[in-house]
Each structure stands twice: as structure tokens, then as C-alpha cells.
Write a protein that holds these residues in place. Structure first.
Motif, mmCIF file in Angstrom:
data_model
loop_
_atom_site.group_PDB
_atom_site.id
_atom_site.type_symbol
_atom_site.label_atom_id
_atom_site.label_comp_id
_atom_site.label_asym_id
_atom_site.label_seq_id
_atom_site.Cartn_x
_atom_site.Cartn_y
_atom_site.Cartn_z
ATOM 1 N N UNK A 103 61.138 23.873 25.120
ATOM 2 C CA UNK A 103 60.362 22.830 25.782
ATOM 3 C C UNK A 103 58.919 23.262 26.036
ATOM 4 N N UNK A 104 58.319 23.890 25.035
ATOM 5 C CA UNK A 104 56.936 24.351 25.159
ATOM 6 C C UNK A 104 56.060 23.594 24.171
ATOM 7 N N UNK A 105 54.923 23.120 24.656
ATOM 8 C CA UNK A 105 53.964 22.388 23.831
ATOM 9 C C UNK A 105 52.579 22.990 24.001
ATOM 10 N N UNK A 106 51.797 22.946 22.937
ATOM 11 C CA UNK A 106 50.363 23.210 23.022
ATOM 12 C C UNK A 106 49.658 21.926 22.597
ATOM 13 N N UNK A 107 48.736 21.475 23.418
ATOM 14 C CA UNK A 107 48.117 20.157 23.208
ATOM 15 C C UNK A 107 46.603 20.304 23.223
ATOM 16 N N UNK A 108 45.942 19.499 22.378
ATOM 17 C CA UNK A 108 44.478 19.412 22.369
ATOM 18 C C UNK A 108 44.087 17.947 22.369
ATOM 19 N N UNK A 109 42.992 17.633 23.041
ATOM 20 C CA UNK A 109 42.551 16.236 23.097
ATOM 21 C C UNK A 109 41.058 16.200 23.369
ATOM 22 N N UNK A 110 40.468 15.038 23.111
ATOM 23 C CA UNK A 110 39.060 14.840 23.390
ATOM 24 C C UNK A 110 38.615 13.446 23.003
ATOM 25 N N UNK A 111 37.372 13.093 23.324
ATOM 26 C CA UNK A 111 36.824 11.796 22.920
ATOM 27 C C UNK A 111 36.268 11.876 21.492
ATOM 28 N N UNK A 112 36.282 10.758 20.809
ATOM 29 C CA UNK A 112 35.555 10.655 19.546
ATOM 30 C C UNK A 112 34.133 10.220 19.887
ATOM 31 N N UNK A 113 33.180 11.111 19.733
ATOM 32 C CA UNK A 113 31.804 10.867 20.152
ATOM 33 C C UNK A 113 31.031 10.261 18.993
ATOM 34 N N UNK A 114 30.729 8.962 19.103
ATOM 35 C CA UNK A 114 30.022 8.244 18.039
ATOM 36 C C UNK A 114 28.636 7.828 18.519
ATOM 37 N N UNK A 115 27.710 7.693 17.571
ATOM 38 C CA UNK A 115 26.349 7.313 17.922
ATOM 39 C C UNK A 115 26.274 5.888 18.461
ATOM 40 N N UNK A 116 27.217 5.019 18.029
ATOM 41 C CA UNK A 116 27.156 3.622 18.465
ATOM 42 C C UNK A 116 28.048 3.335 19.663
ATOM 43 N N UNK A 117 28.506 4.385 20.388
ATOM 44 C CA UNK A 117 29.263 4.162 21.618
ATOM 45 C C UNK A 117 28.373 3.404 22.612
ATOM 46 N N UNK A 118 28.940 2.464 23.373
ATOM 47 C CA UNK A 118 28.127 1.684 24.312
ATOM 48 C C UNK A 118 27.518 2.556 25.409
ATOM 49 N N UNK A 119 26.306 2.211 25.834
ATOM 50 C CA UNK A 119 25.577 2.983 26.835
ATOM 51 C C UNK A 119 25.741 2.329 28.202
ATOM 52 N N UNK A 120 26.004 3.159 29.209
ATOM 53 C CA UNK A 120 26.089 2.686 30.585
ATOM 54 C C UNK A 120 25.531 3.769 31.492
#
Length: 638
Positions: free
Chosen positions: A517-534
């Protein structure tokens, strides 16, 4: 003690095949306690059968008894006879019965017999071979200077009954020299008891050396213990103890289990180790290889000339009672004691200390190395370099790397031990700035104030909260650093494609046979130039996750599954409106690499993408082999 007659049933006898020493070890571990419960048996172990006082070289199960009696005396005293042979995994192994009684080596000779030599003086720095003991004990021997796996600090290694004893507890003061040699407690305090063990792994403990320095060379032997080995029959050994000084011996039995009376509330205990007898080629002046006060001394392997090597085999903890014929000692295996005490002979590397504390992503968590992601191409220039020159931040059970331009994590990598998860809640925990990164390099609370933008964990809080209580609580707190947080649309963080995104790890654990029952996990955002700005920050519209584990259903193979949660329809690549619902897709690891400009190394080779048709996926023919939409928990693992 007499034996029962040899079994009349047909058996393969010793000599008709080579006994497997490991099989004998297993027998001692699983059956040894049964024999130790017999009133007259003092120990059981593996040794060479002795005939006519001579070593035959034949492996045998050796028993020691308090008194060796004739059969009629055994019957009269109600003592069961010991077998003359034992069938172990189909092989008939002979037994041997020797008369020996053991006691913990803490009884001391009378004061008038002692001279105040170097070993019994207050030393700074302290050195192995000197007198040491708990403040309410007498005196034993400091065996070795070792190092704490948790923080690299120098520790003193000796016995449980020397550094703790029946009346002691963790945190108590330890004195050098021991109170028997100098009872000025305040002057002689050297540190506090840190960890201890009394059981199958031995009689051992470590003291944190807080008050004085430490020199690792053993008094009189001129060596520093640097390596550890398992004792074998016939090994030549030498020790340097507080009472008898330097004495030589030979390993006469291995895999010994001995029953000792530690007195007080502790009473009888079964302790594991090996036996040492006299080395006839190097006799001691008084015929004793150990006496009271030698407890805790390190038994070192010696060379053909009798000189100590840097190889530590054991930790002395018991000797034969006074007045016994012959002279034997018992030592716990050094490797077992060090493992129990979370210590090692050499100062641990910073990476090892970090992992022992539970800090950071453990690349060896799944046995096969799972490396941290590496930025490639133009993405390298966007990786934030910290003040210490590093690009990776380590917290309890997770690591991360930051985007310099976006002030968000490029990736977060974490380990999950499903068997050690704790149910601690989030009450009283607030999101906070990560001190390792600096306020200017991360998006803080100002982005989320007065709007409905969610603070979304990349490494789930519940995934990180495992291990010992203190470690799990620290991971719970660390999960709230803003470096582990990404601004997320409420529809992503709160609904998450029917909850599948947040349940990926749980779903894989339920649907696949995960080894331990052991996991190694990686995650993150997909950083795109056209992501909305706030508020001057670009808000990611898509996120990726890779889950790695060892698949018990597939030969324990390292397996990786990659996913993207997005508003974009990955199947036909059509542009979608910003308010389209989020959808979950299983993709090849190479697709995540392409879209993130990150290299995942061995996870690329471990990709478990499959192409078999399933009603759980909706597919378009031209992308059928690469991209699959997940509609249920079952679809996550297919």
C-alpha cells in the motif's frame, strides 16, 4: 541434561546433506522460545557439535542448561529431557547440551579490587571502552560512538541495562564515569538516554552526548568501528571493556536466544545474539574474557595477528555466572542493535538524515528509484533558484520546485504509506508562507481574499499525514504552505469531475494490488501562456498527476499511471469556453512530459497505459491508444 532416544522414523541424517544454516536460523526464531520455557534451559543457539571436548565442525542445535543431570535425576525433578536430534525442514540435525548459566554483565568486583585507571576516569572527549551508566545504575562500558539517523548527532552506544535499567526511562541522565566509579552526579552528566531496546534484537541503548565531546577510537584497540558484519562460527573477536580491558575470543554459537533475569518489574526476558568462548591461542591472564562492568563493550573482528579491525560484530551484554567452569560471553548482533536504535557507525549523509526525519520525497520509497522531475529546454530558465543554490524544497513527506515567473509550484512530489495513514484533521491549521522560498517568490493569501477562488492542495493533505504521530502532525502542518497550493476554480477543487481527481490515489489502491500500500505521486499545474489573468496572476486551467506503485498482480513491477484534469477536450483538441466543465483523462507519461517540459525518467518506462476497449472510456479512434477519458473509479486503473 540427558536426551530422549533418537527417532526411529526414517529421516535424512545430517551428513547425508548439508544443513542450511538459514533453516537453522528460522528454527531458532520460530521454535526457540518453546525450549527456553523449560525450567533448566538457559539458552539455545547454533554451534558445532562437541565430542570428547573437541569441536567436530558439524552444525548442531546447542542447548545450555543450568545443571546437566542423568535421566533418573531429570525424572525425579520433573524436568523434560531434550531431544538428541531435531528434524528441521526434512533434515535431521544433531543437538548438543552444555552446562552454562548466564547473567547480565552488570555485577561488579569489590571496590578494593579496583584501581582508578583511564577507563574509570571522567573523560572529555568520551571514548569507547570507558565507564558509563544511568544515574541510578552502577557502571558498564561505552561500546562505540554512533550517529543518529534522524539528525546526525553523536550518540554513545551501550546496553539497555547499563544506560536505562529496570528503574530508568527515556530522557534520564547518563553519567561518565558510571556512579560506581564516581558518584558526583552533577559533575559527570554526559547526556540523556535517547532510545533503548530489550528483546530479540538485543540489550542495547544510546545516549545523546550533550555535555561533552566524543572521540570514536576504542581505548586500547586503536581502531574506530566503521563497518558492521554478522558474526559467523569461528570468527576471532576482541573487545575492550571497563573491567577486564582487552580480551580475545572466538564465536562459538550463533542465533542464540538466552533467558536472563533483569530483576525489578522487568524480570525474565529472552534476548537474541551470539556466544563467544575463549581463544585458546590468546588466553587472558585470569582466564576470564569478561566480568561485571564489561557490559556494552563492542566485540570487534580481529585479524590473524589478533589485532582489532574496524568491523564491529556485537555488543557484549552477558557472561557466565561466577564459579562456572569455562568462560563464555553473549553479545547482541551489532547490525540488529543499530537498526533498532536508528543509528549508524558513520555520520549519515545530509540526504539520509533528511529522509530519516521524513523530510522530502523519498526516491527509493518503492525500492526502484523514482527520480524527481527535471526541467528541460526553456523550462530550465524558469526554475526558481533558492538562496542556498538549490532548486528543490523539502518538507515532511513531500518535495517541490517553483516556477520563477508564475510563483507557483512546477511540480510537487510526495510519498504515501497507506498502512500508516493517520486521521488527524485540519482544525486550527492555516495557510501560510513557505519560509524556504521567501514571500516574494510565492502567491500568498492576497490572491484569494474577497473572491471565490479556491486554495487547492497539490499534494493532498490526507495523503501526507502518515508515520509516527509527531511526524504525521508535522506533515499535516507542512501541507498548508502556499508553495503546495495552486489557485483553482471552485468547479475543479470542489467537484473535481465527480470527485475522481481527489480520489485518484484511493481509487488505485482499491482497484489494483498495491505492494505494501505504498504510492509515490507527482502533480502540478499545466502552465500555459493563455491561462486567464486575475490580480496579476495567471490561473491554471489544467493540472496533471502521475501515480507510481509496485503492482503485486504484475510481478511486483514498478507501474505508473498519468492523468490530466482539464477544461480542454483532449480527444479532439477543440477550443472550449472557459466555463466548460472539467474532465479527467488518462494519458501517457510522455504526454505530461510534452506539455510540462519536465523529464520523469524511469516513470516513462513504467507507464501502464493500455489500449483494450472498455465501456468506462469514451474514445476517438485517432487518439484511442494515447488518451482515454475516465468516467468512473474503475476506469482509473484499466
Amino acid at each position: 541434561m540427558a536426551r530422549t532416544p533418537r527417532s526411529a522414523s526414517p529421516r535424512k541424517k545430517a551428513g547425508q546433506g548439508s544443513p542450511d544454516e538459514e533453516a537453522l536460523r528460522r528454527f531458532i526464531r520460530t521454535r526457540g522460545s518453546e525450549y527456553l520455557r523449560r525450567p533448566n534451559v538457559t539458552s539455545i543457539g547454533i554451534g558445532h557439535k562437541v565430542k570428547g571436548g573437541r569441536d567436530t565442525g558439524q552444525l548442531a542445535i546447542q542447548f545450555t542448561v543450568g545443571r546437566k543431570l542423568e535421566p533418573q535425576r531429570l525424572e525425579a525433578e520433573g524436568l523434560p529431557p531434550l531431544p538428541s536430534n531435531i528434524v528441521i525442514e526434512g533434515l535431521e540435525i544433531p543437538t548438543d547440551v552444555l552446562e552454562r548459566r548466564f547473567r547480565p554483565s552488570w555485577e561488579l568486583v569489590e571496590p578494593e579490587q579496583l584501581t582508578k585507571d583511564l577507563r574509570k576516569q571522567r573523560l572529555d572527549p568520551v571514548r569507547p571502552g570507558c565507564s558509563i551508566a544511568h544515574e541510578r545504575e552502577t557502571a558498564g562500558t561505552l561500546g562505540a560512538i554512533v550517529y543518529d539517523l534522524h539528525d546526525g548527532a553523536a550518540l554513545g552506544l551501550s546496553n539497555w541495562h547499563v544506560l536505562q535499567g529496570p528503574n530508568g526511562s527515556i530522557g534520564d541522565a547518563v553519567l561518565q564515569p558510571g556512579p560506581f566509579d564516581d558518584n558526583r552526579t552533577e559533575r559527570n552528566r554526559v547526556g540523556s538516554l535517547l532510545r533503548s531496546h530489550l528483546g530479540a534484537a538485543g540489550d542495547c541503548a544510546v545516549v545523546r552526548l550533550e555535555e561533552r565531546g566524543a572521540a570514536s577510537e576504542i581505548i586500547g584497540l586503536g581502531v574506530t568501528p566503521r563497518r558492521v558484519a554478522r558474526a559467523a562460527l569461528g570468527d576471532a573477536v576482541v573487545k575492550s571493556g571497563r573491567t577486564t580491558g582487552i580480551t580475545h575470543g572466538r564465536v562459538t554459537r550463533i542465533e542464540v536466544m538466552v533467558r536472563l533475569d533483569y530483576g525489578g518489574s522487568v524480570g525474565l526476558r529472552e534476548i537474541g545474539g551470539f556466544e563467544i568462548g575463549p581463544d585458546k591461542s590468546r588466553p587472558t591472564p585470569e582466564g576470564e574474557i569478561s566480568r561485571g562492568g564489561d557490559s556494552g563493550a563492542a566485540w570487534m573482528a580481529s585479524d590473524a595477528q589478533g589485532r582489532a579491525t574496524d568491523i564491529m560484530l556485537g555488543l557484549h551484554f552477558a557472561g557466565e555466572s561466577e564459579g562456572e567452569t569455562g568462560e563464555h560471553a553473549i553479545a547482541c548482533q551489532a547490525h540488529a542493535a543499530l537498526e533498532k536504535l536508528d543509528a549508524r557507525l558513520e555520520p549519515p549523509a545530509p540526504e539520509m538524515v533528511r529522509q530519516a526525519r521524513g523530510e522530502g520525497f523519498d526516491t527509493g520509497f518503492l525500492q526502484d528509484i523514482v527520480p524527481l522531475p527535471e526541467a528541460r529546454g526553456a523550462r530550465r530558465e524558469d526554475v526558481l533558484v533558492l538562496k542556498n543554490g538549490e532548486t528543490v524544497v523539502h518538507h515532511t513527506h513531500f518535495s517541490l520546485s517553483m516556477s520563477r515567473s508564475r510563483k507557483l509550484a512546477l511540480w510537487v512530489a510526495w510519498n504515501i504509506d497507506g498502512r500508516a495513514l493517520k486521521g488527524f484533521g485540519r482544525k486550527g491549521l492555516d495557510f501560510r508562507i513557505d519560509p524556504e522560498v521567501g514571500v516574494e517568490n510565492q502567491l500568498g493569501d492576497e490572491l484569494y481574499a474577497g473572491n471565490r477562488l479556491d486554495r487547492g492542495h497539490l499534494a493532498r493533505r490526507a495523503d501526507l499525514v502518515w508515520g509516527q504521530d509527531a511526524e504525521a502532525r508535522q506533515a499535516n502542518r507542512d501541507s498548508f504552505y502556499f508553495t503546495n497550493i495552486t489557485p483553482q476554480h471552485q468547479s475543479f477543487n470542489q467537484s473535481g469531475a465527480g470527485g475522481l481527481w481527489g480520489e485518484l490515489e484511493e481509487a488505485i489502491m482499491e482497484e489494483a494490488e498495491i505492494e505494501r500500500l505504498r504510492l509515490s505521486v507527482m502533480a502540478g499545474p499545466l502552465l500555459e501562456e493563455d491561462d486567464p489573468v486575475y490580480r496579476d496572476a495567471r490561473i491554471p486551467r489544467a493540472f496533471w498527476k502521475i501515480v507510481a506503485y509496485r503492482d503485486a498482480d504484475d510481478g511486483d513491477r514498478l507501474t505508473a499511471r498519468a492523468f490530466i484534469m482539464t477544461q480542454e477536450n483532449l480527444l479532439d483538441r477543440i477550443e472550449t469556453l472557459e466555463l466548460d466543465p472539467f474532465r479527467l483523462f488518462r494519458v501517457p507519461v510522455t504526454e505530461v512530459e510534452r506539455r510540462t517540459s519536465l523529464d520523469f525518467g524511469t516513470l516513462r518506462l513504467a507507464d501502464a497505459s493500455r489500449t483494450s476497449p472498455s465501456t468506462q472510456y469514451r474514445r476517438r479512434e485517432r487518439h484511442a491508444a494515447a488518451v482515454l477519458e475516465v468516467r468512473s473509479r474503475i476506469g482509473i486503473t484499466m
